[in-house]
Design an enzyme around this catalytic site. Structure first.
Site, mmCIF file in Angstrom:
data_model
loop_
_atom_site.group_PDB
_atom_site.id
_atom_site.type_symbol
_atom_site.label_atom_id
_atom_site.label_comp_id
_atom_site.label_asym_id
_atom_site.label_seq_id
_atom_site.Cartn_x
_atom_site.Cartn_y
_atom_site.Cartn_z
ATOM 1 C CG HIS A 266 -2.284 0.791 0.983
ATOM 2 N ND1 HIS A 266 -1.998 2.324 1.033
ATOM 3 C CD2 HIS A 266 -3.395 0.623 0.632
ATOM 4 C CE1 HIS A 266 -3.178 2.596 0.983
ATOM 5 N NE2 HIS A 266 -4.167 1.726 0.739
ATOM 6 C CG ASP A 322 -8.196 -3.178 -3.377
ATOM 7 O OD1 ASP A 322 -9.389 -3.051 -3.682
ATOM 8 O OD2 ASP A 322 -7.418 -2.561 -3.515
HETATM 9 N N1 COA Z 1 4.275 -7.566 -4.559
HETATM 10 C C1 COA Z 1 5.682 -7.793 -4.935
HETATM 11 N N2 COA Z 1 6.293 -6.691 -4.460
HETATM 12 C C2 COA Z 1 5.983 -5.853 -3.855
HETATM 13 C C3 COA Z 1 4.396 -5.604 -3.959
HETATM 14 C C4 COA Z 1 3.689 -6.356 -4.434
HETATM 15 N N3 COA Z 1 2.488 -6.338 -4.297
HETATM 16 N N4 COA Z 1 4.259 -4.360 -3.342
HETATM 17 C C5 COA Z 1 5.467 -3.770 -3.173
HETATM 18 N N5 COA Z 1 6.583 -4.589 -3.417
HETATM 19 C C6 COA Z 1 8.007 -4.391 -3.211
HETATM 20 C C7 COA Z 1 8.208 -3.342 -4.314
HETATM 21 O O1 COA Z 1 8.645 -3.767 -5.542
HETATM 22 C C8 COA Z 1 9.576 -2.760 -3.319
HETATM 23 O O2 COA Z 1 10.612 -3.599 -3.836
HETATM 24 P P1 COA Z 1 12.118 -3.172 -3.743
HETATM 25 O O3 COA Z 1 12.589 -2.837 -2.307
HETATM 26 O O4 COA Z 1 12.740 -4.415 -4.103
HETATM 27 O O5 COA Z 1 12.025 -1.928 -4.718
HETATM 28 C C9 COA Z 1 9.234 -2.909 -1.904
HETATM 29 O O6 COA Z 1 8.190 -3.992 -1.937
HETATM 30 C C10 COA Z 1 8.726 -1.554 -1.336
HETATM 31 O O7 COA Z 1 7.410 -1.083 -2.095
HETATM 32 P P2 COA Z 1 6.847 0.106 -1.625
HETATM 33 O O8 COA Z 1 7.601 1.273 -1.926
HETATM 34 O O9 COA Z 1 6.518 0.140 -0.286
HETATM 35 O O10 COA Z 1 5.725 -0.049 -2.459
HETATM 36 P P3 COA Z 1 5.043 1.107 -3.444
HETATM 37 O O11 COA Z 1 4.599 2.365 -2.954
HETATM 38 O O12 COA Z 1 5.886 1.484 -4.609
HETATM 39 O O13 COA Z 1 3.703 0.460 -4.097
HETATM 40 C C11 COA Z 1 1.556 -0.227 -4.444
HETATM 41 C C12 COA Z 1 2.592 0.543 -3.423
HETATM 42 C C13 COA Z 1 0.118 -0.470 -3.809
HETATM 43 C C14 COA Z 1 1.365 0.436 -5.785
HETATM 44 C C15 COA Z 1 2.028 -1.594 -4.704
HETATM 45 O O14 COA Z 1 2.402 -2.209 -3.376
HETATM 46 C C16 COA Z 1 1.371 -2.449 -5.631
HETATM 47 O O15 COA Z 1 1.292 -2.249 -6.865
HETATM 48 N N6 COA Z 1 0.696 -3.460 -5.164
HETATM 49 C C17 COA Z 1 -0.046 -4.298 -5.940
HETATM 50 C C18 COA Z 1 -1.617 -3.696 -6.553
HETATM 51 C C19 COA Z 1 -2.555 -3.435 -5.470
HETATM 52 O O16 COA Z 1 -2.641 -4.251 -4.655
HETATM 53 N N7 COA Z 1 -2.965 -2.285 -5.558
HETATM 54 C C20 COA Z 1 -4.249 -1.818 -4.458
HETATM 55 C C21 COA Z 1 -3.593 -1.011 -3.258
HETATM 56 S S1 COA Z 1 -5.045 -0.672 -2.134
#
Ligand code: COA
Length: 386
Positions: A266, A322
């Protein structure tokens, strides 16, 4: 001139006292009440009233509001005729947007919005709010039957919004645990500060457009894949995985190719999303009800959650709202393309609370831009162009 910030990230668009998020501590509150307390003790009707009025209602006010909603579940027959004319394979969000916009033609009366001053007629605002919150579930449930070539099931005014929604979808009295799940999902999605669709509500509301036009604008905004819709992707993903035994191999491949797992992580919450914690408890109850024999989808989801926690838990990546909501809606027998319309039903309470707040101190939105185009130049007649 101030700096341009793409997406207005971090730029306050309004002052609001409706909801608050503390992403560091994982706290979401509506009007100062924690989402955990609301999910445990409240109902969608009471939570909607809290969002709208700012205070928890007395028993008398809640009863009055509940009855007003129940008397407004029904929509005019012509709305049904209009829906029947829409393509059955069309997007349910586009149906909902068109249906809500059309309600504005069938139930007009926004005279108090036509002046230059903001509307201060609370009767009008209350009346419109009730009509929209009551009728959106009916439109969504009716569409499920109309698009499949059946007559819609008429609403029942002895049922709550959650009960009636399930009743209109399935045509039978719903199981109490399923009603609890639906009602909790409605509470959890009712409000979440100034996101894109709520901002759209403010902008449309600030022009003194009718509330139907305002909510139709919000629904259109929510329909984009960057806003609503991640829970639908969760279901696609679980179907692709197929069965619990496939989870580990599937996850290895996804992580090796640096893809994201839908329904995890998130942007705002740096700890587990409080709404996810609440839904997780409901999943556990549902699993227990299935007596250790969860459906294939639920079983795959539970195995995936365990495997992702093992691999990504140290990064603070948790299942988000979600992940659970999609699975729970599936267990309620709701097709995946109706998940975002359900989100819209619930969020209508928050949108209308923001509409009301906007009208109470209105100024039309008119931001500025940073012009990066050509400077003033000579018009070239068509015959003289190369
Ligand atoms: N699956 C795998 N890896 C994930 C991940 C996921 N769902 N969410 C985050 N990560 C990884 C990132 O790639 C990052 O890896 P790194 O340190 O090797 O670069 C690390 O975890 C930290 O990520 P973070 O910066 O906290 O996440 P973000 O703010 O860039 O992204 C989201 C947040 C919601 C966009 C992302 O988690 C995502 O795309 N989730 C899937 C879609 C989803 O469920 N969306 C609904 C949100 S309510």
């Amino acid at each position: 001139m101030s700096d341009y910030l793409p997406g207005l990230e971090g730029v306050p668009a309004t002052r609001s006292n409706i909801s608050d998020i503390d992403g560091e501590r994982g706290i979401l509150s509506y009007r100062g009440y924690s989402i955990e307390d609301l999910a445990e003790h409240s109902t969608f009707e009471e939570t909607a009233l809290l969002l709208l009025d700012g205070e928890l209602p007395t028993a008398e006010r809640l009863e009055e509001f509940t009855q007003e909603l129940r008397q407004n579940y029904r929509v005019k027959y012509n709305i049904r005729t209009l829906m029947a004319a829409l393509p059955s394979n069309g997007s349910p969000m586009e149906m909902l947007q068109a249906g809500v916009a059309a309600l504005g033609m069938f139930y007009p009366g926004n005279e108090c919005l036509t002046g230059s001053a903001a509307c201060t007629d609370l009767n009008y605002i209350d009346n419109m709010t009730v009509k929209i919150i009551a009728r959106m579930p009916a439109l969504v449930a009716m569409w499920e039957h109309i698009r499949n070539g059946y007559d819609p099931i008429p609403p029942r005014s002895d049922l709550s919004i959650a009960q009636n929604l399930l009743y209109m979808l399935h045509g039978k009295d719903p199981d109490p645990l399923m009603v609890k799940i639906m009602d909790t999902c409605l509470i959890l999605h009712a409000e979440h500060t100034i996101n894109a669709s709520t901002f759209a509500t403010l902008v449309a509301g600030s022009t003194l457009a009718s509330p139907y036009a305002v909510i139709a604008a919000a629904i259109g905004t929510l329909s984009g894949p960057l806003h609503g819709g991640a829970n639908e992707r969760v279901i696609e993903m679980l179907r692709q995985i197929g069965r619990p035994e496939n989870v580990k191999l599937w996850l290895d491949e996804i992580l090796a190719s640096k893809q994201k797992v839908w329904g995890f992580g998130h942007r705002v919450y740096k700890v587990k999303d409080p709404r996810a914690r609440i839904l997780q408890k409901l999943m556990t109850q549902l699993s227990a009800k299935r007596e250790g024999k969860p459906s294939q989808l639920l079983g795959t989801a539970l195995a995936l959650e365990e495997a992702v926690m093992e691999r990504l838990g140290h990064k603070g990546i948790y299942p988000n709202v979600d992940f659970y909501s999609g699975i729970l809606y599936m267990e309620l027998g709701i097709p995946a393309d109706q998940f975002t319309p359900l989100f819209a039903i619930s969020r209508s309470a928050g949108w209308l609370a923001h509409w009301r707040e906007q009208l109470s101190d209105n100024r039309i939105f008119r931001p500025t831009q940073v012009y990066v185009g050509k400077s003033l130049r000579q018009y070239i007649l068509l015959a003289a162009r190369d």
